[in-house]
Write an enzyme that holds these catalytic residues in place. Structure first.
Site, short mmCIF file in Angstrom:
data_model
loop_
_atom_site.label_atom_id
_atom_site.label_comp_id
_atom_site.label_asym_id
_atom_site.label_seq_id
_atom_site.Cartn_x
_atom_site.Cartn_y
_atom_site.Cartn_z
CG ASP A 42 4.22 1.43 -3.67
OD1 ASP A 42 3.45 0.33 -3.60
OD2 ASP A 42 5.55 1.30 -4.00
CG HIS A 48 3.51 -1.12 -6.81
ND1 HIS A 48 3.80 -1.71 -5.44
CD2 HIS A 48 4.19 -2.21 -7.35
CE1 HIS A 48 4.44 -2.64 -5.45
NE2 HIS A 48 4.76 -2.93 -6.65
CD GLU A 82 6.97 -6.04 -7.07
OE1 GLU A 82 7.53 -7.17 -6.41
OE2 GLU A 82 6.41 -5.14 -6.49
C1 TNX Z 1 10.04 -4.81 -4.92
S1 TNX Z 1 11.59 -3.21 -6.88
C2 TNX Z 1 9.19 -3.77 -5.37
C3 TNX Z 1 8.86 -2.95 -4.20
C4 TNX Z 1 9.31 -3.53 -3.11
C5 TNX Z 1 10.56 -4.09 -2.93
C6 TNX Z 1 11.09 -4.58 -1.64
C7 TNX Z 1 10.46 -3.09 -7.35
C8 TNX Z 1 10.21 -2.15 -8.75
N1 TNX Z 1 8.98 -3.37 -6.62
O1 TNX Z 1 7.36 -2.43 -4.49
O2 TNX Z 1 9.32 -2.23 -2.04
O3 TNX Z 1 10.59 -5.12 -3.85
O4 TNX Z 1 12.46 -5.00 -1.72
#
Ligand code: TNX
Length: 620
Positions: A199, A273, A340
């Site tokens: 990440d 990420h 994301e």
């Molecule tokens: C969303 S869930 C993210 C993570 C974060 C998390 C915190 C997901 C696929 N991505 O990168 O750590 O929320 O709750």
């Protein structure tokens, strides 16, 4: 007839006395269990018989689990005999699958039968949970009778995918801690460990052909304090926080998981990420501008954290990475993240724009879809199936992808309707990084997912083919989880609730009964030195404006049989303070409300102390 008692735990009183035996407290609840009178007593002369060599390792696992507390080891023999019998059924029952088991305990004998070693392993978990709680201790327990109640159990899981995810990027967990996590989840009959290995805050797996991923990507400046509020790395500041797993470590952990029938699904989160990867190899980004691994400071949209899908070198590096990942992990699935992904740098990148043109893509969403489809082909060439977070639907889903639905269930439903396999892990039921009760008495995080929210999760929506829902998992993101003790605190008991959701039939679940079992498992966890949250004992505080616009406070509890006491006079409440009955008016000039819950005349939850102006803010 079989069916009639399928979902019941019956208690047959012993003939000689009418004393009712305490109910067995297994989590997840078995499909079908009858409790009879009497016990089987384990002594140092008890022998474990295995009718098949395949069962010797699970017998050894059981001996290792009990010998610390008992102070002796049991003998393991091949064949059958008087004692504990583990048997692979010679009339293998194809309907009951690899994970089901049958267990019969009588005062003279234990007979545990299954089609495969997996089922025996789960039967062993059931046996271990029926021993006194001291069994969880690793040191000698004096004066305990190691009795297992006489039972007849037939058991099998509801879903094939019963998982927990651990994020080791935001905070690093050692090899021993990862093993402990796997051991703990396997004890609750979970069988998938989703390992979030990369990440923005750290790359955690050695890739021999790209050494800088760990030389640079695994280390960041040391920080404490609230996530996203942290000071970025300063010039010349040493990068002392981090760590990674070598190939040797990975092999050891994979074997450890295999011994517990746990499949490790590795995740390398791309194309978003990816700040740690592009800090190590700037040539796979659009702007080559990132230098420092993120410490938990705000950076989204400012610092680049997406791979560049316009450059071929990105795919060359990814092929190197996934060649090693595919070699190290026997799992049929590899998780490529996909969540994301900020696409702002792609919009301005000439290579990305060229790719969009050449591939006749509409926009950057289709560019992300292009990227994931290429990843799918890359993985398929290595005989692996692609799993991704639900953003992989955007711009068009890769043909054979399995979708992990996290932003609610909708994307999972959509994917299943397109015929894709789905793993359900919606935030409001499955996110173990969220508050599990009143936030003012919990370590800081965001949003809420109570134990009952996890327990009430139903992974199969009405409108989809249930066969496409492989199951679900709890996800422990580690932004606010700096230690393993805290990882345990966030995971249990919600992980137990999810274990029951994924194993036990819908009809056989029962919240109140679950809570009594959780209380029993708290005692067991204490002996095992495993941390857990008692947040279900804390009061639920709900301020609201009444019909005249006056602030009132509703107090509630998540579990029954708790009494709530409160004060407005700045003293600590106890069971002599006013008892909560109906929503509270706030006395004029009061500055604080303090609340405590009691169970069986003893304080049960944490004392909650909230300023009236904070309560007021919660209504706005
Ligand atoms: C969303 S869930 C993210 C993570 C974060 C998390 C915190 C997901 C696929 N991505 O990168 O750590 O929320 O709750």
């Amino acid at each position: 007839m079989q069916f009639l008692w399928y979902f019941l735990v019956l208690v047959k009183p012993p003939k000689s006395s009418l004393k009712v035996i305490k109910e067995i407290t297994i989590i997840p609840k078995p499909a079908n269990a009858i409790l009879n009178a009497g016990n089987f007593k384990i002594t140092k002369n008890t022998v474990i018989f295995c009718n098949n060599n395949d069962l010797l390792p699970v017998a050894e696992y059981m001996v290792a689990k009990i010998s610390g507390a008992m102070g002796f080891s049991l003998q393991i023999k091949e064949g059958t005999g008087k004692g504990i019998n583990f048997k692979i059924s010679d009339t293998a029952d194809s309907t009951s699958g690899n994970e089901s088991y049958k267990l019969q305990v009588t005062p003279k004998n234990i007979e545990l039968t299954a089609n495969k070693a997996n089922g025996i392993f789960y039967g062993i978990q059931t046996l271990l949970q029926m021993l006194p709680p001291q069994i969880k201790s690793s040191s000698l327990q004096q004066n305990v009778e190691w009795k297992i109640p006489c039972v007849e159990i037939e058991d099998s899981p509801r879903f094939p995918w019963r998982g927990l995810m651990l994020d080791v990027s935001r905070h690093f967990f050692t090899k021993e801690e990862v093993k402990a996590y796997i051991d703990q989840l396997a004890e609750y009959k979970m069988n998938v460990f989703h390992w979030h290995l990369s990440d923005d805050q750290g790359w955690r797996i050695e890739i021999k052909s790209l050494p800088k991923l760990t030389e640079i990507g695994a280390w960041r400046a040391e920080r404490v304090g609230d996530w996203w509020q942290r000071e970025p790395r300063q010039e010349n500041e040493p990068v002392t926080y981090g760590g990674f797993y070598t190939h040797e470590d990975i092999k050891e952990i994979v074997q450890y998981a295999k011994d517990r029938f746990v499949e490790i699904v590795p995740e390398i989160d791309v194309p978003g990420h990816s700040l740690a990867a592009i800090a190590a190899y700037p040539e796979i980004s659009c702007t080559h501008s990132v230098k420092d691994i993120n410490v938990g400071n705000k950076f989204y949209t400012v610092d680049e954290n997406s791979l560049c899908p316009g450059k071929e070198i990105t795919f060359e590096y990814l092929d190197k990475i996934f060649t090693e990942i595919a070699m190290l992990f026997p799992s049929e699935y590899i998780h490529v993240g996909g969540d994301e992904c900020y696409k702002g740098f792609w919009s301005k990148c000439p290579d990305c724009q060229k790719r969009i043109q050449n591939e006749k893509l509409k926009d950057t969403y289709e560019l992300q879809s292009y990227f994931i489809k290429r990843m799918e082909k890359m993985l398929e060439a290595k005989n692996k199936k692609l799993v991704g977070w639900d953003e992989i639907l955007e711009g068009g889903l890769a043909p054979n992808a399995t979708v992990m639905s996290w932003r609610g269930m909708e994307n999972g439903i959509k994917a299943a309707k397109e015929g894709h396999q789905v793993i359900m892990t919606p935030t409001n039921h499955c996110y173990l990084d969220l508050y599990q009760g009143e936030p003012s008495v919990e370590p800081a995080t965001y949003s809420i997912c109570r134990l009952s929210d996890s327990y009430n999760f139903e992974p199969v929506p009405d409108e989809v083919d249930p066969n496409l829902i492989l199951g679900g998992q709890g996800n422990l993101w580690s932004e606010a989880v700096p230690t393993f003790r805290h990882a345990e605190y966030m995971t249990w008991p919600r992980g137990w609730a999810l274990a029951e959701v994924f194993w036990t039939s819908k009809e056989n679940k029962n919240w109140e009964n679950f809570v009594t079992r959780v209380e029993d498992h708290f005692v067991r966890a204490d002996f095992g030195k495993i941390n857990y949250a008692r947040s279900m004992y804390n009061a639920i505080v709900t301020p609201f404006n009444d019909e005249n616009g006056i602030l009132k406070i509703k107090l509630d509890t998540e579990i029954k049989d708790l009494k709530i006491f409160f004060t407005f006079d700045n003293t600590n409440p106890d069971s002599y303070s006013p008892k909560y009955e109906t929503p509270l008016f706030i006395p004029k000039n009061a500055t604080r409300l303090r609340i405590i819950t009691y169970k069986d005349e003893k304080p049960a939850g944490k004392m909650i102390s909230l300023r009236i102006d904070e309560l007021q803010k919660r209504v706005l």
